[in-house]
Structures are given as C-alpha cells and as structure tokens.
Design a protein around this motif. Structure first.
Motif, short mmCIF file in Angstrom:
data_model
loop_
_atom_site.label_atom_id
_atom_site.label_comp_id
_atom_site.label_asym_id
_atom_site.label_seq_id
_atom_site.Cartn_x
_atom_site.Cartn_y
_atom_site.Cartn_z
N GLU A 34 0.84 -1.20 0.00
CA GLU A 34 0.00 0.00 0.00
C GLU A 34 0.88 1.26 0.00
O GLU A 34 0.62 2.21 -0.72
CB GLU A 34 -0.91 -0.01 1.23
CG GLU A 34 -1.87 1.17 1.27
CD GLU A 34 -2.76 1.11 2.51
OE1 GLU A 34 -3.00 2.18 3.07
OE2 GLU A 34 -3.18 0.00 2.90
N ARG A 37 2.44 1.63 -3.49
CA ARG A 37 1.45 2.15 -4.45
C ARG A 37 1.19 3.63 -4.22
O ARG A 37 1.09 4.40 -5.16
CB ARG A 37 0.14 1.35 -4.34
CG ARG A 37 0.18 0.07 -5.12
CD ARG A 37 -1.21 -0.55 -5.23
NE ARG A 37 -1.05 -1.96 -4.96
CZ ARG A 37 -1.55 -2.61 -3.93
NH1 ARG A 37 -2.31 -2.01 -3.06
NH2 ARG A 37 -1.32 -3.89 -3.77
N ARG A 38 1.09 4.01 -2.95
CA ARG A 38 0.86 5.42 -2.64
C ARG A 38 2.04 6.27 -3.10
O ARG A 38 1.87 7.36 -3.64
CB ARG A 38 0.63 5.59 -1.13
CG ARG A 38 0.18 6.99 -0.76
CD ARG A 38 -0.19 7.12 0.70
NE ARG A 38 -1.41 6.37 0.98
CZ ARG A 38 -1.59 5.59 2.02
NH1 ARG A 38 -0.63 5.45 2.91
NH2 ARG A 38 -2.71 4.95 2.21
N TYR A 39 3.26 5.78 -2.89
CA TYR A 39 4.46 6.50 -3.34
C TYR A 39 4.47 6.64 -4.85
O TYR A 39 4.75 7.72 -5.37
CB TYR A 39 5.73 5.78 -2.86
CG TYR A 39 6.97 6.29 -3.51
CD1 TYR A 39 7.53 7.51 -3.12
CD2 TYR A 39 7.59 5.59 -4.55
CE1 TYR A 39 8.67 8.00 -3.72
CE2 TYR A 39 8.72 6.07 -5.16
CZ TYR A 39 9.26 7.28 -4.75
OH TYR A 39 10.38 7.77 -5.36
N LEU A 40 4.18 5.56 -5.56
CA LEU A 40 4.18 5.62 -7.02
C LEU A 40 3.10 6.57 -7.54
O LEU A 40 3.32 7.32 -8.50
CB LEU A 40 3.98 4.22 -7.62
CG LEU A 40 5.16 3.26 -7.44
CD1 LEU A 40 4.78 1.85 -7.93
CD2 LEU A 40 6.40 3.77 -8.16
N LEU A 41 1.94 6.54 -6.91
CA LEU A 41 0.86 7.45 -7.31
C LEU A 41 1.27 8.90 -7.05
O LEU A 41 1.06 9.77 -7.90
CB LEU A 41 -0.42 7.12 -6.53
CG LEU A 41 -1.64 7.96 -6.84
CD1 LEU A 41 -2.07 7.76 -8.30
CD2 LEU A 41 -2.78 7.58 -5.91
N HIS A 42 1.88 9.16 -5.90
CA HIS A 42 2.35 10.51 -5.57
C HIS A 42 3.42 10.96 -6.56
O HIS A 42 3.42 12.10 -7.02
CB HIS A 42 2.89 10.54 -4.14
CG HIS A 42 3.42 11.86 -3.71
ND1 HIS A 42 2.61 12.94 -3.47
CD2 HIS A 42 4.69 12.28 -3.51
CE1 HIS A 42 3.36 13.97 -3.13
NE2 HIS A 42 4.62 13.59 -3.13
N LYS A 43 4.31 10.05 -6.92
CA LYS A 43 5.39 10.36 -7.87
C LYS A 43 4.80 10.71 -9.23
O LYS A 43 5.22 11.68 -9.86
CB LYS A 43 6.33 9.16 -7.97
CG LYS A 43 7.51 9.36 -8.86
CD LYS A 43 8.39 8.13 -8.83
CE LYS A 43 9.22 8.05 -10.07
NZ LYS A 43 9.90 6.80 -10.20
N ASP A 44 3.83 9.94 -9.70
CA ASP A 44 3.19 10.22 -10.98
C ASP A 44 2.42 11.54 -10.94
O ASP A 44 2.46 12.32 -11.90
CB ASP A 44 2.24 9.09 -11.38
CG ASP A 44 2.97 7.84 -11.83
OD1 ASP A 44 4.19 7.94 -12.11
OD2 ASP A 44 2.33 6.77 -11.88
N THR A 45 1.76 11.79 -9.84
CA THR A 45 1.01 13.04 -9.69
C THR A 45 1.96 14.23 -9.70
O THR A 45 1.69 15.23 -10.36
CB THR A 45 0.20 13.02 -8.38
OG1 THR A 45 -0.66 11.89 -8.39
CG2 THR A 45 -0.63 14.28 -8.23
#
Length: 173
Positions: A34, A37-45
C-alpha cells in the motif's frame, strides 16, 4: 481427559503460532504494498503537476511585471486629461490582471500567494496616495509622479517577484 486436552493443545499450538506469524507477515506485506502504491501514485502526480505549478509561477511573474509601476504607466495610456479617470483606469487594469490569475493560487504556496496579493494592494494604495496630491492636476502629471515615486525605491511587485524567485529556487533546486 486431562491428558487428551494437553495433547490437543500440543497439536494446536504450532498451528496457532504458524497462523499468527503468517498473519503478521501478510499484514506487513500488505502495508508495504500500500505504501509503495501510494508512493508511485504521488510520484506520478508530482510529475504531472510540476509543469502546471511552474506555469502558475510564470503567470504570476508576468502579473507582477505587468503591475510594476513603470510597466503599468507605459502600457496603460490615459484616455483623457482627468487624473481621477486615469487613476481608476490604472487600478482597474491591476484588478483585471489579478482577477485573470486568481485560479493560480491553488498551485502556489499560501505565503507566496499572500505576498503577491499584498504587492497588488500596496501598488494600488501607492497609486491612490499619489493621485490624492493637490500638486497633481492631470493624468500626465500623475504618470510622471508615479514614475518618480518608484525611481529610487523598489516597487512592491519587484519585492514580490524576488520572493517568487526565491521560492522557486527552494522548491526546485
């Protein structure tokens, strides 16, 4: 009977311990996934938002340059010789520019936005203060007085622009 309960406990104890260990590892793995996934989502954002934030800083830089008194006086030409009309025209131009860029505040830090807003208000106040002088009788005299006022000192927009540049250096290296 007591012997059977102890024997049953010996059979169940390893299964309970194995279940607890499995639960612990499964729970920690789920939390790690989790977090990943949160880190990758933050990075993409962040990758998508960075250009938008830079564009907001660019637009606010343009706003501050446009309301710099020297630039404002050059770009806003009086329509008549009436100093009150020219004062209103200058203030209206500043307010229109600000209103046009209101949405940029969501991409700036709160402190930066407050400094930009304070710069706008200080510029308007200075123009109004200069226009209140009895020595100024026409729009051309008002233009001259505004230019003379900021000849030796820094304008509020120049100060705000320095802050914007400082913040950009801090945020993006």
């Amino acid at each position: 009977m007591e012997n059977q309960i102890i024997q049953l406990l010996f059979y169940c104890l390893p299964a309970i311990i194995t279940g607890l260990v499995a639960f612990y590892f499964f729970n920690s793995h789920t939390k790690n996934e989790e977090g990943r996934r949160r880190y990758l989502l933050h990075k993409d954002t962040q990758k998508d938002i960075l250009p938008i934030r830079l564009q907001a800083y660019e637009r606010m830089t343009l706003f501050l340059e446009r309301i710099r008194p020297a630039n404002l006086i050059i770009n806003v030409i009086p329509q008549s010789d009436n100093k009150e009309g020219y004062e209103s025209l200058l203030v209206q131009q500043i307010e229109n520019e600000f209103t046009h860029n209101l949405s940029q505040q969501i991409y700036l830090t709160e402190e930066c936005w407050n400094i930009i807003r304070a710069s706008k208000n200080a510029t308007i106040q200075m123009i109004r203060k200069i226009a209140m002088s009895n020595k100024i009788e026409s729009a051309d005299k008002l233009r001259e007085a505004v230019l003379n006022e900021f000849l030796d000192k820094s304008s509020p927009s120049a100060t705000a622009l320095q802050y914007v540049k400082k913040e950009l250096r801090e945020l993006y290296g």
